[in-house]
Design a protein around this motif. Structure first.
Motif, PDB file in Angstrom:
ATOM      1  N   GLU A  30       0.798  -1.135   0.101  1.00 17.35           N
ATOM      2  CA  GLU A  30      -0.084   0.037   0.131  1.00 17.35           C
ATOM      3  C   GLU A  30       0.864   1.234  -0.152  1.00 17.35           C
ATOM      4  O   GLU A  30       1.847   1.212   0.671  1.00 17.35           O
ATOM      5  CB  GLU A  30      -0.925  -0.194   1.159  1.00 17.35           C
ATOM      6  CG  GLU A  30      -2.025   0.956   1.174  1.00 17.35           C
ATOM      7  CD  GLU A  30      -1.410   2.109   1.815  1.00 17.35           C
ATOM      8  OE1 GLU A  30      -2.023   3.409   1.405  1.00 17.35           O
ATOM      9  OE2 GLU A  30      -0.790   2.296   2.818  1.00 17.35           O
ATOM     10  N   ALA A  31       0.583   2.314  -0.634  1.00 13.82           N
ATOM     11  CA  ALA A  31       1.443   3.471  -1.041  1.00 13.82           C
ATOM     12  C   ALA A  31       1.849   3.939   0.093  1.00 13.82           C
ATOM     13  O   ALA A  31       3.097   4.404   0.243  1.00 13.82           O
ATOM     14  CB  ALA A  31       0.737   4.487  -1.843  1.00 13.82           C
ATOM     15  N   SER A  32       1.065   4.153   1.206  1.00 14.51           N
ATOM     16  CA  SER A  32       1.742   4.859   2.481  1.00 14.51           C
ATOM     17  C   SER A  32       2.648   4.011   3.162  1.00 14.51           C
ATOM     18  O   SER A  32       3.865   4.559   3.645  1.00 14.51           O
ATOM     19  CB  SER A  32       0.500   5.360   3.611  1.00 14.51           C
ATOM     20  OG  SER A  32      -0.074   4.228   3.939  1.00 14.51           O
ATOM     21  N   LEU A  33       2.568   2.681   3.230  1.00 17.01           N
ATOM     22  CA  LEU A  33       3.674   2.045   3.880  1.00 17.01           C
ATOM     23  C   LEU A  33       4.673   1.670   3.059  1.00 17.01           C
ATOM     24  O   LEU A  33       5.873   1.794   3.611  1.00 17.01           O
ATOM     25  CB  LEU A  33       2.896   0.387   3.969  1.00 17.01           C
ATOM     26  CG  LEU A  33       3.752  -0.593   4.433  1.00 17.01           C
ATOM     27  CD1 LEU A  33       4.338  -0.194   5.794  1.00 17.01           C
ATOM     28  CD2 LEU A  33       2.978  -2.255   4.652  1.00 17.01           C
ATOM     29  N   ALA A  34       4.639   1.821   1.701  1.00 20.05           N
ATOM     30  CA  ALA A  34       5.627   1.708   0.888  1.00 20.05           C
ATOM     31  C   ALA A  34       6.455   2.812   0.823  1.00 20.05           C
ATOM     32  O   ALA A  34       7.999   2.732   1.011  1.00 20.05           O
ATOM     33  CB  ALA A  34       5.479   1.582  -0.460  1.00 20.05           C
ATOM     34  N   ILE A  35       6.101   4.131   1.168  1.00 20.38           N
ATOM     35  CA  ILE A  35       6.824   5.479   1.529  1.00 20.38           C
ATOM     36  C   ILE A  35       7.202   5.354   2.706  1.00 20.38           C
ATOM     37  O   ILE A  35       8.610   5.787   2.985  1.00 20.38           O
ATOM     38  CB  ILE A  35       5.822   6.898   1.314  1.00 20.38           C
ATOM     39  CG1 ILE A  35       5.467   6.662   0.099  1.00 20.38           C
ATOM     40  CG2 ILE A  35       6.454   7.688   1.807  1.00 20.38           C
ATOM     41  CD1 ILE A  35       4.294   7.688  -0.258  1.00 20.38           C
ATOM     42  N   GLU A  36       6.851   4.810   3.912  1.00 21.03           N
ATOM     43  CA  GLU A  36       7.256   4.666   5.124  1.00 21.03           C
ATOM     44  C   GLU A  36       8.490   3.841   5.038  1.00 21.03           C
ATOM     45  O   GLU A  36       9.600   3.863   6.004  1.00 21.03           O
ATOM     46  CB  GLU A  36       6.289   4.102   6.348  1.00 21.03           C
ATOM     47  CG  GLU A  36       5.422   5.374   6.594  1.00 21.03           C
ATOM     48  CD  GLU A  36       5.823   6.621   7.035  1.00 21.03           C
ATOM     49  OE1 GLU A  36       6.846   6.494   8.045  1.00 21.03           O
ATOM     50  OE2 GLU A  36       5.839   7.543   6.479  1.00 21.03           O
ATOM     51  N   ARG A  37       8.628   2.602   4.503  1.00 14.07           N
ATOM     52  CA  ARG A  37       9.445   1.739   4.248  1.00 14.07           C
ATOM     53  C   ARG A  37      11.063   2.342   3.592  1.00 14.07           C
ATOM     54  O   ARG A  37      12.061   2.299   4.099  1.00 14.07           O
ATOM     55  CB  ARG A  37       9.189   0.655   3.374  1.00 14.07           C
ATOM     56  CG  ARG A  37       8.198  -0.681   4.013  1.00 14.07           C
ATOM     57  CD  ARG A  37       7.549  -1.281   3.069  1.00 14.07           C
ATOM     58  NE  ARG A  37       8.317  -1.681   2.053  1.00 14.07           N
ATOM     59  CZ  ARG A  37       9.139  -3.061   2.275  1.00 14.07           C
ATOM     60  NH1 ARG A  37       9.182  -3.626   3.385  1.00 14.07           N
ATOM     61  NH2 ARG A  37       9.843  -3.237   1.153  1.00 14.07           N
ATOM     62  N   ILE A  38      10.522   3.196   2.812  1.00 12.42           N
ATOM     63  CA  ILE A  38      11.688   4.028   2.117  1.00 12.42           C
ATOM     64  C   ILE A  38      12.296   4.939   3.198  1.00 12.42           C
ATOM     65  O   ILE A  38      13.475   5.383   3.506  1.00 12.42           O
ATOM     66  CB  ILE A  38      11.322   4.894   0.717  1.00 12.42           C
ATOM     67  CG1 ILE A  38      10.930   3.816  -0.220  1.00 12.42           C
ATOM     68  CG2 ILE A  38      12.535   5.737   0.337  1.00 12.42           C
ATOM     69  CD1 ILE A  38      12.271   3.029  -0.737  1.00 12.42           C
ATOM     70  N   ARG A  39      11.439   5.704   3.889  1.00 11.40           N
ATOM     71  CA  ARG A  39      11.830   6.635   5.017  1.00 11.40           C
ATOM     72  C   ARG A  39      12.506   5.849   6.030  1.00 11.40           C
ATOM     73  O   ARG A  39      13.639   6.564   6.611  1.00 11.40           O
ATOM     74  CB  ARG A  39      10.805   7.286   5.365  1.00 11.40           C
ATOM     75  CG  ARG A  39      11.058   8.399   6.607  1.00 11.40           C
ATOM     76  CD  ARG A  39       9.530   8.935   6.924  1.00 11.40           C
ATOM     77  NE  ARG A  39       9.258  10.007   5.890  1.00 11.40           N
ATOM     78  CZ  ARG A  39       8.122  10.032   5.274  1.00 11.40           C
ATOM     79  NH1 ARG A  39       7.345   9.047   5.395  1.00 11.40           N
ATOM     80  NH2 ARG A  39       7.889  10.928   4.209  1.00 11.40           N
ATOM     81  N   ALA A  40      11.894   4.745   6.441  1.00  6.01           N
ATOM     82  CA  ALA A  40      12.924   3.933   7.456  1.00  6.01           C
ATOM     83  C   ALA A  40      14.306   3.699   6.898  1.00  6.01           C
ATOM     84  O   ALA A  40      15.094   3.652   7.947  1.00  6.01           O
ATOM     85  CB  ALA A  40      12.144   2.758   7.857  1.00  6.01           C
TER      86      ALA A  40
END
Length: 299
Positions: A148-158
């Protein structure tokens, strides 16, 4: 009377080796970042120590691992993950140590779903000596192939936060798999996600599968000034390194293509022997000395 020098402890020796290793890694990171600043370079994908060494011999400026290439070499499919984490880290470490060239790790989805796990595993990957790594948004599940887009973005941020915390500024590539998983509108999905990944801290953006020049140019424009990687998995009548450079692409990788070229030669030769009982296919073999001499220089 000569002075007696105190014996150096194992801790001292280990610390020195770690410092030397960090120095080499930082040098590779600096060079890798410089390569992304202008022009366009090819990032070929070796699948073992020997292929890494030979690519260095040919003058390539940087290398990248390939999950498919190493999986096939070990008799496994390129699924998620291609290899268990410990085995993949060992492989990445071997390729990174094989030459002084910067190495980008194909770290697939970071071996975790949640951002905390991605961060922990990125820290482990950093310790292999790489100059960069990529994190993709492919879940490995057919029912919902992209995070899911928001999770994918958080994974990059992490992943970005883990890199920053390490003090080793390796190049983080945010990778959108929209084309590879068969998204109905891959260009729109990839464009939106790559922009978001750039904002989340990715240094380089990558959507394997994009082949149309106009779409490539649009992606380059959307994430500028951050660099874009394009995958060339096979021959193209319209895309060359110079053409990709004209489109603004900074980095070109080949994924499993070189490994598949090698497999193609092996399979054709084996089939010929099985079918004809002759060894004519060996006429295409590289001379023994050509390979042996290159590897002999490492001794």
């Amino acid at each position: 009377m000569p002075k007696i020098r105190p014996r150096r402890s194992a801790r001292f020796i280990l610390d020195r080796e770690m410092n030397d290793g960090n120095s080499a890694q930082l040098s590779a990171v600096t060079r890798f970042r410089e390569l992304h600043e202008s022009g366009c370079f090819v990032l070929p994908n070796p699948w073992d120590i020997g292929t890494a060494v030979y690519l260095h011999h040919l003058g390539f400026q940087a290398l990248a691992t390939t999950s498919a290439g190493v999986a096939f070499a070990r008799g496994r499919p390129d699924t998620r993950p291609a290899l268990p984490l410990d085995e993949m880290l060992t492989h990445i470490r071997e390729v990174a140590a094989a030459t002084p060239l910067p190495v980008n790790a194909d770290f697939q989805s970071g071996y975790a779903d949640e951002p905390e796990g991605v961060a922990a595993n990125v820290t482990l990957c950093l310790a292999t000596g790489v100059a960069g790594l990529s994190i993709e948004d492919n879940t490995g599940h057919a029912a919902s192939p992209l995070y899911e887009a928001s999770l994918a973005i958080e994974r990059i941020r992490a992943a970005r936060q883990a890199i920053d915390a390490s003090g080793i500024p390796i190049v983080l590539t945010g990778r959108c798999e929209a084309w590879l998983v068969g998204e109905p509108d891959p260009f729109r999905v990839a464009l939106e996600r790559l922009v978001a990944y750039a904002e989340a801290g990715a240094d380089c953006l990558y959507a394997p599968g994009v082949r149309e020049p106009d779409e490539i140019a649009e992606i380059v424009k959307a994430v500028s000034p951050k660099p874009v990687n394009v995958l060339m998995p096979g021959p193209s009548a319209i895309l060359s390194v110079s053409r990709l450079a004209d489109l603004g692409v900074r980095r070109v990788s080949v994924g499993s293509a070189m490994a598949r070229v090698a497999w193609g030669a092996f399979i054709r030769s084996a089939r010929s022997i099985a079918a004809t009982g002759t060894f004519d296919s060996f006429a295409d073999a590289v001379p023994f000395a050509e390979i042996n001499d290159v590897f002999g220089q490492r001794s």
